[in-house]
Design an enzyme around this catalytic site. Structure first.
Site, PDB file in Angstrom:
ATOM      1  N   TYR A  48       0.833  -1.206   0.000  1.00  0.00           N
ATOM      2  CA  TYR A  48       0.000   0.000   0.000  1.00  0.00           C
ATOM      3  C   TYR A  48       0.864   1.250   0.000  1.00  0.00           C
ATOM      4  CZ  TYR A  48      -4.331  -2.491   1.154  1.00  0.00           C
ATOM      5  OH  TYR A  48      -5.436  -3.300   1.126  1.00  0.00           O
TER       6      TYR A  48
ATOM      7  N   TYR B 199      -0.867 -10.058   0.570  1.00  0.00           N
ATOM      8  CA  TYR B 199       0.198  -9.536   1.434  1.00  0.00           C
ATOM      9  C   TYR B 199       0.098 -10.136   2.835  1.00  0.00           C
ATOM     10  CZ  TYR B 199      -3.454  -6.146   2.846  1.00  0.00           C
ATOM     11  OH  TYR B 199      -4.614  -5.550   3.280  1.00  0.00           O
TER      12      TYR B 199
ATOM     13  N   ARG C 172      -3.356 -11.766   3.696  1.00  0.00           N
ATOM     14  CA  ARG C 172      -4.627 -11.362   3.115  1.00  0.00           C
ATOM     15  C   ARG C 172      -4.707 -11.875   1.689  1.00  0.00           C
ATOM     16  NH1 ARG C 172      -7.901  -7.777   4.362  1.00  0.00           N
ATOM     17  NH2 ARG C 172      -9.224  -9.542   3.873  1.00  0.00           N
TER      18      ARG C 172
ATOM     19  N   HIS D 299      -7.447  -8.487  -2.648  1.00  0.00           N
ATOM     20  CA  HIS D 299      -8.758  -7.883  -2.373  1.00  0.00           C
ATOM     21  C   HIS D 299      -8.744  -6.408  -2.731  1.00  0.00           C
ATOM     22  CE1 HIS D 299      -6.369  -7.101   1.241  1.00  0.00           C
ATOM     23  NE2 HIS D 299      -7.078  -5.985   1.371  1.00  0.00           N
TER      24      HIS D 299
ATOM     25  N   HIS E 188     -10.789  -2.939  -1.367  1.00  0.00           N
ATOM     26  CA  HIS E 188     -11.693  -2.381  -0.359  1.00  0.00           C
ATOM     27  C   HIS E 188     -12.734  -1.508  -1.063  1.00  0.00           C
ATOM     28  CE1 HIS E 188      -9.077  -3.334   3.181  1.00  0.00           C
ATOM     29  NE2 HIS E 188      -8.131  -3.301   2.260  1.00  0.00           N
TER      30      HIS E 188
END
Ligand SMILES: [Fe+3]
Lengths: 246, 204
Positions: free
Chosen positions: A112, A151, A161, A164, A166
């Site tokens: 991120y 990640y 995770r 995905h 959000h």
């Protein structure tokens, strides 16, 4: 249904057996952040029935293209190119038009663009990781992006995770407000994730898995995934409830 | 078997996670140039009608630590008690007041501070008036489903005593968890997710 009245009814009660509970010990952060007393219910008032609106005027030309909206001129984000599309519906299976849909995600390596993310996968200088759009009259939305990477995250010693995206969605009433995550069909990591596992019902999890749609794919460009989002349904006002006075 | 009601189920909620700022307040977390500014960052302009107030909100976890990664959205009526929404049927709200704000916790202090106006009263079903309040929606890492609560105003004692929502709270010692204390023009509201002072949250 034609002849629609203004949307002024209250919303269906939220199904709290379907939604994740507040306390989910396998997702460790929930342990000290979960209310432990029962939430209190009351009939909907204008405070719950109304909600903010956002005009198409807030949207920039690249808001729905994460491959380009943070890229240098002539370049684009690294990663498998995809289109995500779908509809925002309510529990009455009616489209929810003109609502803001926002999305954010990690880059193709699972990193991120955030000062708190220290994962060793590199940042992509051409990828910011956020976008937004507004549903059309039929509740449709779509955007372009790259496939996010899986990640690792500090929970257990080896929790990851699944890939995905959000999503944050507004409805027409403030109590329809929803944040969720979209997963990708066929990803084996979905079923190993403690955050996915906060959802008690397998069918509710399957409702968050976008389907690969080869018919909507743009040949030689981007594959397509279909992801519909369902917000709470509004009670019909055909028979007004006059229980409290009047 | 009876006929199918043809209803859908609400999409399951998932936590907003630690990086909610990227999506909802990207400029706040240093991602500039995608959106001109963060939505909901300011509520009032010179044209907005009503009494100007400041609100300070902090969110605490069960250990008493302030959250530095929470995001709070606010939704309130204008000074006359009208919402700026197509679902508002009682009249036209102040066009200079959207009524909606979005505020991330400060990453160092955990504090949320914003300027707004004191909302007017809004009716409960049946016509009784509710005391002025700001509706809050709280998301963060570790919160699986956004939490709904209300901020009431400490200097509205008479209206608060008549409020039909506050009246639903069986354990009267919990009512003060919904009441912001006033000091000058500043209202302070501490939200406790857990513990002795757990804030009343709503199932709405
Ligand atoms: Fe994530």
């Amino acid at each position: 249904m034609k002849n629609q009245r203004p949307e002024t009814g209250g919303f269906f009660q939220r199904d709290r057996a379907w939604q994740p509970p507040a306390l989910t010990p396998l997702y460790k952060t929930s342990v000290v952040r979960s209310p432990q007393k029962a939430p209190i219910a009351f009939p909907h008032t204008p405070s719950e029935i109304t909600g903010p609106t956002f005009g198409h005027g807030i949207l920039g030309a690249l808001d729905n293209d994460l491959t380009l909206n943070h890229a240098r001129s002539g370049e684009s984000a690294i990663g498998p190119r995809i289109i995500v599309y779908g509809r925002v519906l309510d529990e009455n299976a009616r489209p929810v038009p003109n609502v803001l849909v926002e999305f954010w995600q990690a880059n193709a390596g699972g990193r991120y663009r955030h000062k708190k993310d220290g994962y060793l996968a590199p940042l992509d200088p051409n990828f910011g990781g956020c976008g937004r759009t507004i549903t059309d009259e039929d509740g449709n939305y779509s955007f372009r992006t790259i496939m996010p990477g899986a990640y690792p995250w500090p929970n257990g010693i080896n929790d990851w995770r699944p890939a995905h995206i959000h999503f944050s969605v507004f409805g027409h009433g403030f109590v329809q407000r929803l944040i969720t995550q979209m997963y990708f069909e066929g990803d084996p990591m979905i079923w190993k994730c403690p955050i996915v596992g906060t959802i008690p019902d397998r069918r509710a999890i399957e409702g968050l898995i976008a389907a690969l749609d080869m018919e909507a794919t743009v040949p030689m460009d981007a594959r397509a995934y279909k992801f519909d989002i369902v917000l709470r349904g509004r009670r019909s006002t055909l028979f007004e409830n006059r229980m409290e006075g009047n | 078997m009876a006929q199918d009601l043809n209803r859908l189920k609400e999409s399951a909620s998932q936590t907003a996670g630690p990086y909610v700022h990227i999506g909802l307040t990207p400029n706040f977390c240093g991602i500039e140039g995608i959106f001109p500014d963060d939505l909901g960052a300011s509520l009032v302009s010179d044209q907005t009608k009503g009494e100007r107030i400041s609100v300070v909100i902090r969110v605490f976890d069960g250990t008493g630590s302030v959250l530095k990664d929470a995001l709070v959205e606010t939704w309130q009526a204008d000074a006359e008690g009208l919402y700026n929404s197509p679902s508002e049927t009682r009249g036209a709200a102040d066009p200079a007041f959207s009524g909606w704000g979005r505020f991330p916790s400060d990453m160092e202090s955990g504090e949320i501070r914003f300027e707004t106006i004191k909302p007017g009263p809004v009716p409960f079903p049946g016509g009784r008036m509710m005391a002025p309040h700001i509706n809050l929606w709280i998301v963060a890492r570790g919160i699986n489903l956004g939490l709904a609560t209300r901020l009431y105003f400490g200097d509205e004692e008479a209206a608060n005593a008549e409020d039909p929502v506050l009246a639903r709270i069986e354990h009267r010692n919990r009512v003060p968890t919904l009441i912001a204390s006033r000091d000058g023009d500043i209202y302070t509201f501490d939200i406790h997710l857990q513990g002795e002072m757990e804030t009343v949250f709503f199932d709405i």
